[in-house]
Design a protein around this motif. Structure first.
Motif, PDB file in Angstrom:
ATOM      1  N   ALA A 345       0.863  -1.331  -0.046  1.00 23.71           N
ATOM      2  CA  ALA A 345      -0.086  -0.016   0.113  1.00 23.71           C
ATOM      3  C   ALA A 345       0.979   1.120   0.111  1.00 23.71           C
ATOM      4  CB  ALA A 345      -0.971   0.175   1.119  1.00 23.71           C
ATOM      5  N   SER A 346       2.077   1.191   0.846  1.00 25.02           N
ATOM      6  CA  SER A 346       2.742   2.405   0.938  1.00 25.02           C
ATOM      7  C   SER A 346       3.887   2.427   0.064  1.00 25.02           C
ATOM      8  CB  SER A 346       3.094   2.685   2.248  1.00 25.02           C
ATOM      9  OG  SER A 346       4.053   1.559   2.859  1.00 25.02           O
ATOM     10  N   GLY A 347       4.512   1.008  -0.396  1.00 26.93           N
ATOM     11  CA  GLY A 347       5.578   0.938  -0.891  1.00 26.93           C
ATOM     12  C   GLY A 347       7.000   1.045   0.111  1.00 26.93           C
ATOM     13  N   GLY A 348       6.759   0.974   1.283  1.00 25.95           N
ATOM     14  CA  GLY A 348       7.843   1.049   2.087  1.00 25.95           C
ATOM     15  C   GLY A 348       8.363  -0.298   2.824  1.00 25.95           C
ATOM     16  N   VAL A 349       9.515  -0.180   3.268  1.00 30.48           N
ATOM     17  CA  VAL A 349      10.356  -1.418   3.784  1.00 30.48           C
ATOM     18  C   VAL A 349       9.705  -1.387   5.169  1.00 30.48           C
ATOM     19  CG1 VAL A 349      12.428  -2.384   4.344  1.00 30.48           C
ATOM     20  CG2 VAL A 349      12.153  -1.310   2.095  1.00 30.48           C
ATOM     21  N   GLU A 350       9.335  -2.599   5.390  1.00 29.67           N
ATOM     22  CA  GLU A 350       8.724  -2.595   6.983  1.00 29.67           C
ATOM     23  C   GLU A 350       9.687  -3.416   7.635  1.00 29.67           C
ATOM     24  OE1 GLU A 350       4.773  -3.809   7.642  1.00 29.67           O
ATOM     25  OE2 GLU A 350       3.952  -2.051   6.677  1.00 29.67           O
ATOM     26  N   ALA A 351      10.599  -4.247   6.942  1.00 31.11           N
ATOM     27  CA  ALA A 351      11.377  -5.188   7.736  1.00 31.11           C
ATOM     28  C   ALA A 351      12.511  -5.612   6.886  1.00 31.11           C
ATOM     29  CB  ALA A 351      10.874  -6.263   8.221  1.00 31.11           C
ATOM     30  N   ALA A 474       3.332  -6.423  -8.451  1.00 32.80           N
ATOM     31  CA  ALA A 474       2.539  -6.725  -7.472  1.00 32.80           C
ATOM     32  C   ALA A 474       1.419  -5.796  -7.016  1.00 32.80           C
ATOM     33  CB  ALA A 474       3.481  -6.984  -6.190  1.00 32.80           C
ATOM     34  N   THR A 475       1.626  -4.552  -7.272  1.00 34.26           N
ATOM     35  CA  THR A 475       0.666  -3.322  -6.967  1.00 34.26           C
ATOM     36  C   THR A 475      -0.039  -3.023  -8.266  1.00 34.26           C
ATOM     37  OG1 THR A 475       2.440  -1.768  -7.361  1.00 34.26           O
ATOM     38  CG2 THR A 475       2.053  -2.593  -5.044  1.00 34.26           C
ATOM     39  N   CYS A 476       0.342  -3.839  -9.416  1.00 34.45           N
ATOM     40  CA  CYS A 476      -0.268  -3.105 -10.602  1.00 34.45           C
ATOM     41  C   CYS A 476       0.214  -1.886 -11.246  1.00 34.45           C
ATOM     42  CB  CYS A 476      -1.745  -3.387 -10.713  1.00 34.45           C
ATOM     43  SG  CYS A 476      -2.307  -5.017 -10.137  1.00 34.45           S
ATOM     44  N   GLY A 477       1.412  -1.310 -10.693  1.00 31.69           N
ATOM     45  CA  GLY A 477       1.645  -0.077 -11.052  1.00 31.69           C
ATOM     46  C   GLY A 477       1.389   0.983 -10.290  1.00 31.69           C
ATOM     47  N   ARG A 478       0.801   0.546  -9.310  1.00 32.71           N
ATOM     48  CA  ARG A 478       0.234   1.562  -8.222  1.00 32.71           C
ATOM     49  C   ARG A 478       1.694   2.171  -7.539  1.00 32.71           C
ATOM     50  NH1 ARG A 478      -3.935  -1.258  -9.637  1.00 32.71           N
ATOM     51  NH2 ARG A 478      -5.960  -0.126  -9.878  1.00 32.71           N
ATOM     52  N   VAL A 479       2.652   1.423  -7.099  1.00 29.67           N
ATOM     53  CA  VAL A 479       3.774   1.692  -6.604  1.00 29.67           C
ATOM     54  C   VAL A 479       5.009   1.486  -7.487  1.00 29.67           C
ATOM     55  CG1 VAL A 479       5.274   1.584  -4.539  1.00 29.67           C
ATOM     56  CG2 VAL A 479       2.954   1.175  -4.266  1.00 29.67           C
ATOM     57  N   GLY A 511      -2.250  -1.655 -21.653  1.00 33.93           N
ATOM     58  CA  GLY A 511      -1.570  -2.828 -21.900  1.00 33.93           C
ATOM     59  C   GLY A 511      -0.662  -3.314 -20.745  1.00 33.93           C
ATOM     60  N   LEU A 512       0.049  -2.524 -19.876  1.00 35.32           N
ATOM     61  CA  LEU A 512       0.761  -2.636 -18.896  1.00 35.32           C
ATOM     62  C   LEU A 512      -0.229  -3.573 -17.807  1.00 35.32           C
ATOM     63  CD1 LEU A 512       3.123   0.230 -18.538  1.00 35.32           C
ATOM     64  CD2 LEU A 512       3.678  -1.966 -19.336  1.00 35.32           C
ATOM     65  N   THR A 513      -1.406  -2.950 -17.436  1.00 38.59           N
ATOM     66  CA  THR A 513      -2.079  -3.400 -16.520  1.00 38.59           C
ATOM     67  C   THR A 513      -2.541  -4.863 -16.786  1.00 38.59           C
ATOM     68  OG1 THR A 513      -3.195  -0.952 -16.150  1.00 38.59           O
ATOM     69  CG2 THR A 513      -4.665  -3.193 -15.269  1.00 38.59           C
ATOM     70  N   THR A 514      -2.874  -4.930 -17.908  1.00 41.19           N
ATOM     71  CA  THR A 514      -3.181  -6.318 -18.527  1.00 41.19           C
ATOM     72  C   THR A 514      -2.227  -7.258 -18.194  1.00 41.19           C
ATOM     73  OG1 THR A 514      -4.690  -5.540 -20.271  1.00 41.19           O
ATOM     74  CG2 THR A 514      -3.927  -7.869 -20.336  1.00 41.19           C
ATOM     75  N   ALA A 515      -0.990  -6.976 -18.639  1.00 42.65           N
ATOM     76  CA  ALA A 515       0.338  -7.662 -18.343  1.00 42.65           C
ATOM     77  C   ALA A 515       0.612  -8.092 -17.141  1.00 42.65           C
ATOM     78  CB  ALA A 515       1.388  -7.026 -19.130  1.00 42.65           C
ATOM     79  N   PHE A 516       0.305  -7.170 -16.136  1.00 43.59           N
ATOM     80  CA  PHE A 516       0.493  -7.316 -14.658  1.00 43.59           C
ATOM     81  C   PHE A 516      -0.544  -8.334 -14.105  1.00 43.59           C
ATOM     82  CE2 PHE A 516       1.994  -2.730 -14.259  1.00 43.59           C
ATOM     83  CZ  PHE A 516       3.337  -3.114 -14.401  1.00 43.59           C
ATOM     84  N   GLY A 517      -1.663  -8.187 -14.579  1.00 43.38           N
ATOM     85  CA  GLY A 517      -2.783  -9.185 -14.138  1.00 43.38           C
ATOM     86  C   GLY A 517      -2.337 -10.571 -14.698  1.00 43.38           C
ATOM     87  N   PHE A 560       3.972 -12.392  -3.044  1.00 36.36           N
ATOM     88  CA  PHE A 560       3.194 -11.253  -2.813  1.00 36.36           C
ATOM     89  C   PHE A 560       1.883 -11.632  -2.939  1.00 36.36           C
ATOM     90  CE2 PHE A 560       4.084 -11.286  -7.820  1.00 36.36           C
ATOM     91  CZ  PHE A 560       2.502 -11.010  -8.091  1.00 36.36           C
ATOM     92  N   THR A 561       1.105 -10.781  -2.104  1.00 33.63           N
ATOM     93  CA  THR A 561      -0.377 -10.683  -2.019  1.00 33.63           C
ATOM     94  C   THR A 561      -0.701  -9.385  -2.222  1.00 33.63           C
ATOM     95  OG1 THR A 561      -0.071  -9.974   0.452  1.00 33.63           O
ATOM     96  CG2 THR A 561      -0.081 -12.495  -0.117  1.00 33.63           C
ATOM     97  N   LYS A 562      -1.997  -9.129  -2.054  1.00 33.90           N
ATOM     98  CA  LYS A 562      -2.391  -7.724  -2.155  1.00 33.90           C
ATOM     99  C   LYS A 562      -1.726  -6.772  -1.275  1.00 33.90           C
ATOM    100  CE  LYS A 562      -6.560  -5.100  -2.794  1.00 33.90           C
ATOM    101  NZ  LYS A 562      -8.182  -5.206  -2.772  1.00 33.90           N
ATOM    102  N   ALA A 563      -1.384  -7.283  -0.276  1.00 34.42           N
ATOM    103  CA  ALA A 563      -0.754  -6.410   1.108  1.00 34.42           C
ATOM    104  C   ALA A 563       0.549  -6.161   1.045  1.00 34.42           C
ATOM    105  CB  ALA A 563      -1.394  -7.006   2.399  1.00 34.42           C
ATOM    106  N   TYR A 564       1.426  -7.186   0.769  1.00 30.71           N
ATOM    107  CA  TYR A 564       3.016  -7.326   1.040  1.00 30.71           C
ATOM    108  C   TYR A 564       3.532  -7.963  -0.133  1.00 30.71           C
ATOM    109  CZ  TYR A 564       2.144  -5.817   6.040  1.00 30.71           C
ATOM    110  OH  TYR A 564       1.873  -5.252   7.139  1.00 30.71           O
ATOM    111  N   THR A 565       4.821  -7.622  -0.462  1.00 28.16           N
ATOM    112  CA  THR A 565       5.735  -8.537  -1.075  1.00 28.16           C
ATOM    113  C   THR A 565       6.811  -8.812  -0.306  1.00 28.16           C
ATOM    114  OG1 THR A 565       5.240  -6.955  -3.095  1.00 28.16           O
ATOM    115  CG2 THR A 565       7.471  -8.247  -2.966  1.00 28.16           C
TER     116      THR A 565
END
Length: 618
Positions: A345-351, A474-479, A511-517, A560-565
């Motif tokens: 969601a944030s693109g941040g390294v948590e660990a 994993a984020t479909c280009g959102r990060v 096109g990219l969104t389809t590829a990510f999916g 990866f899931t919707k939440a974490y990589t």
């Protein structure tokens, strides 16, 4: 006649009252304008307040810490909710710090007066309310001048106007420095007493009023008055008596013993590894990124308050998984472990467990990135047929020494077949793959070696570049600019914000969104019966890719899931000392355990790039 004589008197009274009301109203307007102006100068918002309270704090002086990041002071935070803090702990804090908290508007004139008088005696005290302390810790800082005190008062009023008393008390539970690199009650309770306020955690220690008092008085003097010091024992006993509670451990005889802290707070003395030791990799990465981002800027010379995406809770889950599952892998000769958890969601390294600039031999984890060329530029789908047959001189082999013939791209990716991807690289060239990688704004590139080696991930790549590409997918280009470590940096003297980093999304591209999916669907198959990451699913929607480098020198698993990589990789610094050659599948149990813990009881939701997926940073 008498009424006529009274009339001027009434008019005078009304004039005085009207004038007083005007003065009072003008004062309120002036105070409100002043408070808003100060709040704006410090960038105070409800969202910013919550974000800073939830974050760990790092103090960086780049001229001193650039080459010695381990010397940068740390404050480890572990957020705890209001309802998880026992009533006796709340009462101890209020009695010790601000007994009028629920009644004052953010400042207490009586306490300020007493504080001023105490400066001339033997026991000088502070007059700040809990709200003023929050203002100091979250926004104003601790520089010593009168202007800061007025700013602190303004921010305290602003906090009172924007948060309820209950919300402010919860914020306070999580903000004060508590000594030994801990911030807030939860981190301090874990460090000193091995206790967690969080309800879902199993407790091996009973929480007592004595512990509550010890933590409460620590706030006044966290360095020389924390629970590892005799002074704390005396002050905690005094607080309990003021509260009308008879001490159980902190008796008059006990607190006279200088060795009591070693028994009372034995967890702090027995614990070999502090929370801040686990922050090491994140701290080093943050200092390196800060030095890079501020290069050529005047702020590089300042002492900075730095807020990061790092999460102590996530790091502990990672450390626990490593302790449980890594020993047999290490005994086999894989003596270097790399692990990173990124919040999608944030693109941040948590660990993180890895040095800055770390590289790895990615093996087959590069195959999904190579596949982007075929999907985006050549119109391939998951069901496009590919050849898993001998190819090249010498022939490219699979790990199981078998060939499956004509199979789908999805099966080739899930079962990690090698010939189809070497063929893909030879047919389309690295330029095709790199063009798509450029379009998705990742730093990862196929470069610097023969096509065959690149297609099989036999050459080292930068860890963060590989993760950058995977988080984008994993984020479909959102990060598109992850993984991030820095949230914000502020000049400690002026509290001016000098750096802010947030997730950035790619421009919309069907096109990219389809590829990510398509990659989401194919990599989900990798966690199924035919996949090399079979067993990775802790919920239904988990995507994964395994990678084993040449001569098994490094094994890697990315999920990866919707939440974490999550990336975990084990490597042998000397392949001659390998006692057993392992495949990347041995990492499945470790990563599944880690994923189950960081996700908790929440289902992260379905993978795929359809509508409804959270847009990072917005």
């Amino acid at each position: 006649m008498e009424a006529d004589q009274q009339a001027p008197r009434y008019r005078t009274i009304w004039l005085v009252l009207s004038f007083a009301i005007m003065i009072f109203g003008s004062t309120l307007v002036g105070v409100h304008a002043w408070v808003d102006q100060v709040a704006k100068r410090y960038g105070a918002t409800v969202e910013t307040t919550r974000e800073r309270v939830h974050s760990n704090r790092l103090i960086v002086d780049l001229p001193r810490h650039r080459h010695k990041p381990w010397n940068a002071p740390i404050e480890e935070a572990m957020y705890v909710d209001y309802d998880d803090v026992p009533q006796v702990m709340r009462e101890a804090l209020l009695t010790s710090e601000d007994s009028w908290f629920f009644y004052h508007p953010g400042f207490n004139p009586i306490a300020i007066g007493k504080a001023l008088l105490s400066q001339f005696g033997d026991d000088p005290r502070g007059g700040s309310t809990i709200t003023q302390q929050i203002a100091k810790q979250v926004y104003v800082g601790s520089r010593r001048d009168f202007k800061r005190k007025f700013d602190e008062l303004a921010i305290a009023l602003w906090l009172e106007w924007h948060f309820t008393k209950r919300e402010l008390l919860e914020i306070y539970f999580n903000t004060p420095f508590m000594g030994h690199n801990t911030k807030g009650l939860e981190a301090a309770a874990r460090y000193y007493f091995g206790y967690s306020f969080k309800r879902e955690r199993a407790q091996s220690v009973a929480f007592t009023p004595d512990i509550a008092a010890s933590l409460a008085v620590t706030i006044k003097n966290p360095t020389s008055g924390n629970p590892t010091k005799p002074r704390n024992m005396v002050e905690a006993r005094r607080l309990l008596l003021v509260m009308g509670i008879q001490p159980q451990v902190l008796t008059e005889k006990a607190v006279a013993d200088a060795k009591l802290p070693r028994r009372f707070a034995r967890h702090a003395f027995a614990k070999d590894r502090r929370l801040s030791d686990q922050f090491g990799s994140a701290r080093d990465l943050a200092v390196e990124r800060l030095d890079e981002k501020l290069r050529g800027r005047e702020a590089r010379k300042a002492s900075l308050d730095v807020v990061t995406f790092y999460s102590s809770e996530t790091q502990l889950y990672l450390e626990t998984a490593i302790e449980k599952y890594y020993p047999p892998i290490r005994r086999a000769g894989y003596d270097r472990l790399t692990a990173v958890v990124v919040n999608n969601a944030s693109g941040g390294v948590e660990a993180i467990v890895a040095p800055p600039g770390a590289s790895l031999y990615p093996g087959s984890t590069v195959k999904p990135l190579l596949s982007l060329c075929a999907i985006v530029e050549k119109g391939w789908t998951a069901q496009t047929r590919v050849d898993d047959s001998p190819f090249g001189i010498p022939p490219v082999q699979n790990g199981d020494r078998r060939y499956l013939g004509r199979i789908s791209l999805e099966q080739a990716l899930a079962a990690s077949r090698n010939p189809p991807f070497v063929r893909m690289m030879r047919t389309f060239g690295r330029g095709c793959a790199n063009d798509v990688l450029t379009r998705i704004d990742t730093k990862f590139r196929f470069s610097g070696a023969k096509d065959r080696s690149l297609a099989l991930g036999a050459e080292p790549v930068k860890l963060m570049n590989l993760l950058d590409a995977y988080v984008t997918v994993a984020t479909c280009g959102r990060v598109s600019n992850g993984p991030l470590i820095l949230k914000e940096a502020r000049d400690r003297g002026t509290q001016a914000v000098v750096l802010v980093e947030k997730a950035e999304a790619l421009p919309r591209n069907a096109g990219l969104t389809t590829a990510f999916g398509t990659l989401h669907a194919m990599l989900q198959a990798t966690t199924g019966p035919i996949g090399t990451a079979n067993g990775s699913r802790f919920v239904n929607d988990v995507a994964a890719k395994t990678g084993t480098s040449d001569d098994n020198r490094q094994i890697t698993l990315i999920t990866f899931t919707k939440a974490y990589t999550v990336l975990v990789s084990a490597a042998a610094s000397d392949t001659g000392k390998l006692k057993r050659h392992l495949s990347s599948h041995v990492l499945v149990k470790m990563v599944r355990n880690l994923n189950a813990n960081i996700h908790g009881s929440k289902d992260p939701g379905p993978l795929g790039c359809g509508p409804g997926m959270e847009v990072a940073g917005r």
